[in-house]
Design a protein around this motif. Structure first.
Motif, PDB file in Angstrom:
ATOM      1  N   ARG A 190      -4.883  -6.012  11.912  1.00  0.00           N
ATOM      2  CA  ARG A 190      -4.346  -4.675  11.604  1.00  0.00           C
ATOM      3  C   ARG A 190      -4.186  -4.491  10.103  1.00  0.00           C
ATOM      4  O   ARG A 190      -4.586  -3.475   9.537  1.00  0.00           O
ATOM      5  N   MET A 191      -3.579  -5.478   9.447  1.00  0.00           N
ATOM      6  CA  MET A 191      -3.381  -5.379   7.998  1.00  0.00           C
ATOM      7  C   MET A 191      -4.714  -5.233   7.275  1.00  0.00           C
ATOM      8  O   MET A 191      -4.863  -4.387   6.379  1.00  0.00           O
ATOM      9  N   LEU A 192      -5.690  -6.041   7.642  1.00  0.00           N
ATOM     10  CA  LEU A 192      -6.990  -6.000   6.970  1.00  0.00           C
ATOM     11  C   LEU A 192      -7.688  -4.669   7.203  1.00  0.00           C
ATOM     12  O   LEU A 192      -8.340  -4.141   6.293  1.00  0.00           O
ATOM     13  N   ARG A 193      -7.559  -4.087   8.401  1.00  0.00           N
ATOM     14  CA  ARG A 193      -8.136  -2.760   8.652  1.00  0.00           C
ATOM     15  C   ARG A 193      -7.500  -1.722   7.725  1.00  0.00           C
ATOM     16  O   ARG A 193      -8.184  -0.843   7.191  1.00  0.00           O
ATOM     17  N   GLU A 194      -6.196  -1.831   7.518  1.00  0.00           N
ATOM     18  CA  GLU A 194      -5.490  -0.853   6.695  1.00  0.00           C
ATOM     19  C   GLU A 194      -5.790  -1.032   5.209  1.00  0.00           C
ATOM     20  O   GLU A 194      -5.772  -0.061   4.443  1.00  0.00           O
ATOM     21  N   LEU A 195      -6.090  -2.254   4.786  1.00  0.00           N
ATOM     22  CA  LEU A 195      -6.427  -2.509   3.383  1.00  0.00           C
ATOM     23  C   LEU A 195      -7.904  -2.249   3.080  1.00  0.00           C
ATOM     24  O   LEU A 195      -8.282  -2.091   1.916  1.00  0.00           O
ATOM     25  N   SER A 196      -8.728  -2.212   4.115  1.00  0.00           N
ATOM     26  CA  SER A 196     -10.170  -2.052   3.961  1.00  0.00           C
ATOM     27  C   SER A 196     -10.531  -0.794   3.173  1.00  0.00           C
ATOM     28  O   SER A 196     -10.042   0.303   3.466  1.00  0.00           O
ATOM     29  N   GLY A 197     -11.379  -0.970   2.144  1.00  0.00           N
ATOM     30  CA  GLY A 197     -11.867   0.163   1.378  1.00  0.00           C
ATOM     31  C   GLY A 197     -10.831   0.824   0.485  1.00  0.00           C
ATOM     32  O   GLY A 197     -11.067   1.916  -0.038  1.00  0.00           O
ATOM     33  N   ARG A 198      -9.704   0.172   0.279  1.00  0.00           N
ATOM     34  CA  ARG A 198      -8.622   0.785  -0.490  1.00  0.00           C
ATOM     35  C   ARG A 198      -8.120  -0.171  -1.571  1.00  0.00           C
ATOM     36  O   ARG A 198      -8.407  -1.369  -1.549  1.00  0.00           O
ATOM     37  N   THR A 199      -7.343   0.393  -2.488  1.00  0.00           N
ATOM     38  CA  THR A 199      -6.726  -0.402  -3.550  1.00  0.00           C
ATOM     39  C   THR A 199      -5.240  -0.549  -3.265  1.00  0.00           C
ATOM     40  O   THR A 199      -4.559   0.445  -2.990  1.00  0.00           O
ATOM     41  N   HIS A 200      -4.764  -1.788  -3.308  1.00  0.00           N
ATOM     42  CA  HIS A 200      -3.349  -2.032  -3.053  1.00  0.00           C
ATOM     43  C   HIS A 200      -2.744  -2.804  -4.225  1.00  0.00           C
ATOM     44  O   HIS A 200      -3.450  -3.270  -5.115  1.00  0.00           O
ATOM     45  N   ARG A 201      -1.424  -2.925  -4.210  1.00  0.00           N
ATOM     46  CA  ARG A 201      -0.706  -3.678  -5.238  1.00  0.00           C
ATOM     47  C   ARG A 201      -0.341  -5.061  -4.707  1.00  0.00           C
ATOM     48  O   ARG A 201      -0.048  -5.214  -3.520  1.00  0.00           O
ATOM     49  N   VAL A 202      -0.359  -6.029  -5.596  1.00  0.00           N
ATOM     50  CA  VAL A 202       0.179  -7.356  -5.290  1.00  0.00           C
ATOM     51  C   VAL A 202       1.283  -7.621  -6.300  1.00  0.00           C
ATOM     52  O   VAL A 202       1.029  -7.654  -7.508  1.00  0.00           O
ATOM     53  N   LEU A 203       2.501  -7.770  -5.807  1.00  0.00           N
ATOM     54  CA  LEU A 203       3.645  -8.016  -6.684  1.00  0.00           C
ATOM     55  C   LEU A 203       4.157  -9.422  -6.454  1.00  0.00           C
ATOM     56  O   LEU A 203       4.436  -9.807  -5.309  1.00  0.00           O
ATOM     57  N   PHE A 255     -10.348  -3.654  -2.087  1.00  0.00           N
ATOM     58  CA  PHE A 255     -11.233  -4.212  -1.072  1.00  0.00           C
ATOM     59  C   PHE A 255     -12.415  -3.279  -0.846  1.00  0.00           C
ATOM     60  O   PHE A 255     -12.249  -2.056  -0.798  1.00  0.00           O
ATOM     61  N   ALA A 256     -13.597  -3.844  -0.684  1.00  0.00           N
ATOM     62  CA  ALA A 256     -14.736  -3.075  -0.191  1.00  0.00           C
ATOM     63  C   ALA A 256     -14.463  -2.743   1.282  1.00  0.00           C
ATOM     64  O   ALA A 256     -13.609  -3.379   1.919  1.00  0.00           O
ATOM     65  N   PRO A 257     -15.162  -1.756   1.837  1.00  0.00           N
ATOM     66  CA  PRO A 257     -14.983  -1.481   3.264  1.00  0.00           C
ATOM     67  C   PRO A 257     -15.319  -2.723   4.100  1.00  0.00           C
ATOM     68  O   PRO A 257     -16.339  -3.386   3.860  1.00  0.00           O
ATOM     69  N   LEU A 258     -14.452  -3.027   5.036  1.00  0.00           N
ATOM     70  CA  LEU A 258     -14.644  -4.200   5.895  1.00  0.00           C
ATOM     71  C   LEU A 258     -15.148  -3.760   7.272  1.00  0.00           C
ATOM     72  O   LEU A 258     -14.551  -2.879   7.907  1.00  0.00           O
ATOM     73  N   ARG A 259     -16.214  -4.359   7.727  1.00  0.00           N
ATOM     74  CA  ARG A 259     -16.705  -4.085   9.075  1.00  0.00           C
ATOM     75  C   ARG A 259     -15.831  -4.829  10.080  1.00  0.00           C
ATOM     76  O   ARG A 259     -15.232  -5.863   9.746  1.00  0.00           O
ATOM     77  N   PRO A 260     -15.760  -4.347  11.308  1.00  0.00           N
ATOM     78  CA  PRO A 260     -14.986  -5.069  12.336  1.00  0.00           C
ATOM     79  C   PRO A 260     -15.400  -6.536  12.440  1.00  0.00           C
ATOM     80  O   PRO A 260     -14.549  -7.412  12.619  1.00  0.00           O
ATOM     81  N   ALA A 261     -16.695  -6.800  12.298  1.00  0.00           N
ATOM     82  CA  ALA A 261     -17.171  -8.192  12.385  1.00  0.00           C
ATOM     83  C   ALA A 261     -16.655  -9.023  11.212  1.00  0.00           C
ATOM     84  O   ALA A 261     -16.355 -10.219  11.373  1.00  0.00           O
ATOM     85  N   ASP A 262     -16.539  -8.396  10.024  1.00  0.00           N
ATOM     86  CA  ASP A 262     -15.986  -9.099   8.858  1.00  0.00           C
ATOM     87  C   ASP A 262     -14.544  -9.500   9.119  1.00  0.00           C
ATOM     88  O   ASP A 262     -14.125 -10.629   8.831  1.00  0.00           O
ATOM     89  N   LEU A 308       0.889  -1.156   0.000  1.00  0.00           N
ATOM     90  CA  LEU A 308       0.000   0.000   0.000  1.00  0.00           C
ATOM     91  C   LEU A 308       0.925   1.203   0.000  1.00  0.00           C
ATOM     92  O   LEU A 308       1.587   1.481   1.014  1.00  0.00           O
ATOM     93  N   GLY A 309       1.032   1.874  -1.154  1.00  0.00           N
ATOM     94  CA  GLY A 309       2.080   2.878  -1.296  1.00  0.00           C
ATOM     95  C   GLY A 309       3.430   2.184  -1.227  1.00  0.00           C
ATOM     96  O   GLY A 309       3.654   1.187  -1.915  1.00  0.00           O
ATOM     97  N   ARG A 310       4.316   2.672  -0.378  1.00  0.00           N
ATOM     98  CA  ARG A 310       5.618   2.022  -0.208  1.00  0.00           C
ATOM     99  C   ARG A 310       5.646   1.090   1.008  1.00  0.00           C
ATOM    100  O   ARG A 310       6.689   0.523   1.333  1.00  0.00           O
ATOM    101  N   THR A 311       4.492   0.937   1.670  1.00  0.00           N
ATOM    102  CA  THR A 311       4.417   0.057   2.834  1.00  0.00           C
ATOM    103  C   THR A 311       4.234  -1.379   2.379  1.00  0.00           C
ATOM    104  O   THR A 311       3.314  -1.682   1.613  1.00  0.00           O
ATOM    105  N   ILE A 312       5.125  -2.253   2.839  1.00  0.00           N
ATOM    106  CA  ILE A 312       5.103  -3.669   2.457  1.00  0.00           C
ATOM    107  C   ILE A 312       4.378  -4.484   3.528  1.00  0.00           C
ATOM    108  O   ILE A 312       4.670  -4.362   4.722  1.00  0.00           O
TER     109      ILE A 312
END
Length: 201
Positions: free
Chosen positions: A103-116, A138-145, A87-91
């Motif tokens: 934590r990772m899933l919360r940060e990826l939630s609702g955003r577009t990331h790269r897979v290399l 990713f679509a926005p993820l609820r805490p329960a998701d 996500l950006g330069r964060t690996i």
């Protein structure tokens, strides 16, 4: 060196499945018990994601070729691959535990990331490599998701704490790039390397 099989230096069942999908014969070339494979995946400070994934894959290939020679195995091309989420330069590597996965899933939630995913092969002294760069939204993820997904155990051992071919698929709203690359072995690029190094399949 012209062979009809390769050594696959990966513990990933998904990479085995993808090779089988295109009819490539392989034998596993897994690390010895005293090899610290995880240490090869350490991120250098400030390292760009593409540089990181290529460097780690090259190190894994070096280790695998040395392993083949040390064991006195029949020479054959060796294939290695490594996948990272950025996500950006964060690996985002493999989560350390359930809390880290959440934590990772919360940060990826609702955003577009790269897979290399980098792929590297060596046959004799010849070496070739390729990199697949895809986008996943990713679509926005609820805490329960997030909680339910982490409790399933699927995020563990996966870069970015998810598997595109698993339960996470219900939260992925867009993909641009290589689906097999996101899984861990981009078949288009892998086929190109196999052809370049004279592997028959």
């Amino acid at each position: 060196m012209s062979k009809d099989f390769i050594y696959l230096a990966s513990q990933s069942p998904r990479r085995r499945q993808l090779l089988e999908q295109i009819g490539v014969r392989y034998e596993l070339l897994l690390p010895d018990a005293d090899e610290d494979s995880e240490a090869l995946e350490e991120v250098h400070p400030g390292e760009a994601p593409a540089r990181y994934v290529k460097r780690v894959t090259a190190l894994k290939l070096d280790a695998a070729v040395a392993r083949m020679q040390r064991r006195g195995l029949e020479p054959a091309p060796v294939l290695c691959s490594d996948t990272t989420v950025a996500l950006g330069r964060t690996i985002y590597g493999k989560p350390a535990d359930a809390r880290d996965a959440a934590r990772m899933l919360r940060e990826l939630s609702g955003r577009t990331h790269r897979v290399l995913t980098a792929v590297a092969m060596q046959a004799g002294r010849r070496r070739a490599e390729a990199v697949s760069d895809s986008r996943v939204s990713f679509a926005p993820l609820r805490p329960a998701d997030i909680r339910a997904y982490v409790e399933s155990g699927e995020p563990m051992g996966k870069a970015g704490a998810y598997a595109v071919q698993g339960r996470a698929a219900v939260h992925i709203c867009r993909i641009a790039g290589s689906y097999t690359g996101i899984m861990g072995l981009p078949l288009h690029e892998t086929a190109g390397l196999l052809k370049a190094l004279g592997v028959r399949w």
